[in-house]
Design a protein around this motif. Structure first.
Motif, PDB file in Angstrom:
ATOM      1  N   THR A 183       0.835  -1.198   0.000  1.00  0.00           N
ATOM      2  CA  THR A 183       0.000   0.000   0.000  1.00  0.00           C
ATOM      3  C   THR A 183       0.872   1.251   0.000  1.00  0.00           C
ATOM      4  O   THR A 183       1.939   1.276   0.622  1.00  0.00           O
ATOM      5  CB  THR A 183      -0.922   0.013   1.226  1.00  0.00           C
ATOM      6  OG1 THR A 183      -1.795  -1.112   1.161  1.00  0.00           O
ATOM      7  CG2 THR A 183      -1.761   1.281   1.277  1.00  0.00           C
TER       8      THR A 183
ATOM      9  N   PRO B   9      -7.864  -1.817  -8.533  1.00  0.00           N
ATOM     10  CA  PRO B   9      -8.857  -2.162  -7.511  1.00  0.00           C
ATOM     11  C   PRO B   9      -8.600  -1.425  -6.200  1.00  0.00           C
ATOM     12  O   PRO B   9      -7.471  -1.400  -5.700  1.00  0.00           O
ATOM     13  CB  PRO B   9      -8.659  -3.677  -7.330  1.00  0.00           C
ATOM     14  CG  PRO B   9      -7.975  -4.137  -8.580  1.00  0.00           C
ATOM     15  CD  PRO B   9      -7.115  -2.992  -9.014  1.00  0.00           C
ATOM     16  N   GLY B  10      -9.633  -0.818  -5.654  1.00  0.00           N
ATOM     17  CA  GLY B  10      -9.532  -0.185  -4.342  1.00  0.00           C
ATOM     18  C   GLY B  10      -8.847   1.155  -4.309  1.00  0.00           C
ATOM     19  O   GLY B  10      -8.747   1.775  -3.245  1.00  0.00           O
ATOM     20  N   LEU B  11      -8.364   1.644  -5.451  1.00  0.00           N
ATOM     21  CA  LEU B  11      -7.702   2.957  -5.457  1.00  0.00           C
ATOM     22  C   LEU B  11      -8.705   4.037  -5.062  1.00  0.00           C
ATOM     23  O   LEU B  11      -9.859   4.013  -5.485  1.00  0.00           O
ATOM     24  CB  LEU B  11      -7.133   3.242  -6.840  1.00  0.00           C
ATOM     25  CG  LEU B  11      -6.379   4.561  -7.014  1.00  0.00           C
ATOM     26  CD1 LEU B  11      -5.183   4.377  -7.939  1.00  0.00           C
ATOM     27  CD2 LEU B  11      -7.294   5.650  -7.591  1.00  0.00           C
ATOM     28  N   ARG B  12      -8.261   4.975  -4.241  1.00  0.00           N
ATOM     29  CA  ARG B  12      -9.155   6.044  -3.783  1.00  0.00           C
ATOM     30  C   ARG B  12      -8.355   7.313  -3.543  1.00  0.00           C
ATOM     31  O   ARG B  12      -7.118   7.299  -3.454  1.00  0.00           O
ATOM     32  CB  ARG B  12      -9.863   5.635  -2.493  1.00  0.00           C
ATOM     33  CG  ARG B  12      -8.923   5.385  -1.319  1.00  0.00           C
ATOM     34  CD  ARG B  12      -9.684   5.170  -0.022  1.00  0.00           C
ATOM     35  NE  ARG B  12      -8.814   4.821   1.089  1.00  0.00           N
ATOM     36  CZ  ARG B  12      -8.094   5.689   1.805  1.00  0.00           C
ATOM     37  NH1 ARG B  12      -8.132   6.981   1.493  1.00  0.00           N
ATOM     38  NH2 ARG B  12      -7.341   5.291   2.806  1.00  0.00           N
TER      39      ARG B  12
ATOM     40  N   ARG C 298      -4.459   6.809  -2.850  1.00  0.00           N
ATOM     41  CA  ARG C 298      -4.040   5.668  -2.034  1.00  0.00           C
ATOM     42  C   ARG C 298      -4.344   4.395  -2.820  1.00  0.00           C
ATOM     43  O   ARG C 298      -5.430   4.243  -3.380  1.00  0.00           O
ATOM     44  CB  ARG C 298      -4.798   5.647  -0.708  1.00  0.00           C
ATOM     45  CG  ARG C 298      -4.453   6.794   0.222  1.00  0.00           C
ATOM     46  CD  ARG C 298      -3.203   6.504   1.023  1.00  0.00           C
ATOM     47  NE  ARG C 298      -3.419   5.437   1.984  1.00  0.00           N
ATOM     48  CZ  ARG C 298      -2.426   4.833   2.667  1.00  0.00           C
ATOM     49  NH1 ARG C 298      -1.170   5.203   2.455  1.00  0.00           N
ATOM     50  NH2 ARG C 298      -2.686   3.883   3.527  1.00  0.00           N
ATOM     51  N   ALA C 299      -3.382   3.473  -2.841  1.00  0.00           N
ATOM     52  CA  ALA C 299      -3.587   2.261  -3.625  1.00  0.00           C
ATOM     53  C   ALA C 299      -2.716   1.124  -3.110  1.00  0.00           C
ATOM     54  O   ALA C 299      -1.642   1.352  -2.543  1.00  0.00           O
ATOM     55  CB  ALA C 299      -3.272   2.515  -5.098  1.00  0.00           C
TER      56      ALA C 299
END
Length: 335
Positions: free
Chosen positions: A91, A113-116, A132-133
């Motif tokens: 991360t 996936p899940g990047l924000r 954030r990833a």
């Protein structure tokens, strides 16, 4: 030309991550592949790379993002065996103007996936926004050894010698795949290929577990921290048309100082290594097929700048497609 069932005799010029990944894809497709490289993999620019899977200093963005997404998928699977492959899922935070809406990477942000968006408290001081990833972070020396082993397991071979011309490399081959990186400047010759010098410092890791990058697309100085098994990699620089491979002590001190502004304990961390690599830059990646003067088809795959590991598997897929088209007699090969 050799028949479809038997595969082709292919010479891959270049033993960095682009060449080895292309060679693996071709060998595992049933072709007889020999990699020709002056340097062992550990002596290539790829071995110096920080190893973060993220598009950086590469054009055209639209194709680069597609290649990156494919490599993300492959490296994520390889991260299930980190000791063997060198790939781990880590991360981290990408900050500064690289996260802007106009940076050409919107499709990348959608695909990870899940990047924000990073929250304010997750950003380093002085950074207004970021992402954030959980992404692959690759220990490149281990990964290059893995690719070499995977190539030989598929029946491919490695030959350490300098290639003086693509025609010479293709004299006894059905197809040449040119993954010569910076060497393409003289080998093709292609004057658009030029170095973007990158210097980094490896220090003992005081316990930092996440990666952190602040790298404006056009900046000559960047700040990144990449936790690797062999130490914490601190960077970095991106100096256009700088050819020296010798570390500059003043640049190294500035790199450590930038990192220490985020983590003061790094000012006292023991330095393990200084490294310099020359990214093989070009206005746009050259991934095309043509016929050499001797008549041998040649697939060019070079000019990946600072994103070699990030796009390697996606580009290898395209190389494989082009070789299959040549093999079937329908390749778009220019005379």
């Amino acid at each position: 030309m050799t028949s479809n069932a038997e595969g082709l005799d292919i010479r891959v010029v270049g033993g960095g991550v682009i060449g080895l990944t292309s060679a693996v894809a071709l060998a595992e497709d049933g072709h007889r592949v020999r990699v020709l490289s002056r340097d062992a993999a550990g002596g290539t620019t790829s071995a110096v790379a920080g190893g973060l899977c993220w598009p950086y200093r590469i054009q055209p963005y639209e194709r680069a993002v597609a290649w990156s997404v494919r490599s993300f998928q492959v490296l994520t699977a390889l991260a299930e065996r980190p000791a063997e492959t060198g790939a781990r899922m880590v991360t981290g935070t990408m900050t500064a103007t690289t996260g802007g809406a106009d940076d050409g990477l919107a499709a990348w942000y959608d695909a990870v996936p899940g990047l924000r968006r990073a929250r304010t408290e997750e950003l380093p001081e002085g950074c207004a926004s970021g992402w954030r990833a959980l992404t692959p972070l690759v220990d490149m020396p281990t990964h290059l050894r893995y690719l070499e082993q995977r190539l030989t397991a598929a029946g491919g071979t490695l030959e350490r010698r300098e290639v003086t011309s693509l025609e010479e490399a293709g004299a006894a081959a059905d197809v040449v795949v040119n993954c010569s990186g910076l060497g393409a400047r003289a080998l093709v010759p292609d004057p658009d290929v030029h170095p973007v010098q990158g210097q980094l410092v490896v220090v003992e890791n005081p316990g930092i577990e996440e990666w952190s990058v602040s790298a404006d697309a056009g900046a000559s100085d960047t700040t990144y921290l990449l936790p690797q098994p062999y130490g914490l990699v601190l960077g970095g620089t991106a100096r256009e048309n700088a050819w020296s491979r010798e570390p500059d002590p003043a640049v190294a001190a500035a790199i450590v100082a930038r990192a220490a502004r985020r983590f003061p304990e790094l000012a006292r961390a023991r330095v393990l290594a200084h490294k310099v690599g020359l990214r093989p830059a070009r206005p746009a990646v050259r991934l095309t097929a043509e016929r050499l003067s001797g008549g041998t088809p040649c697939v060019h795959n070079y000019g990946h700048g600072g994103a070699g590991v990030t796009v390697a598997w996606g580009c290898a897929d395209e190389v494989l497609r082009m070789v299959r088209e040549v093999q079937e007699g329908r390749g778009a090969v220019r005379g």
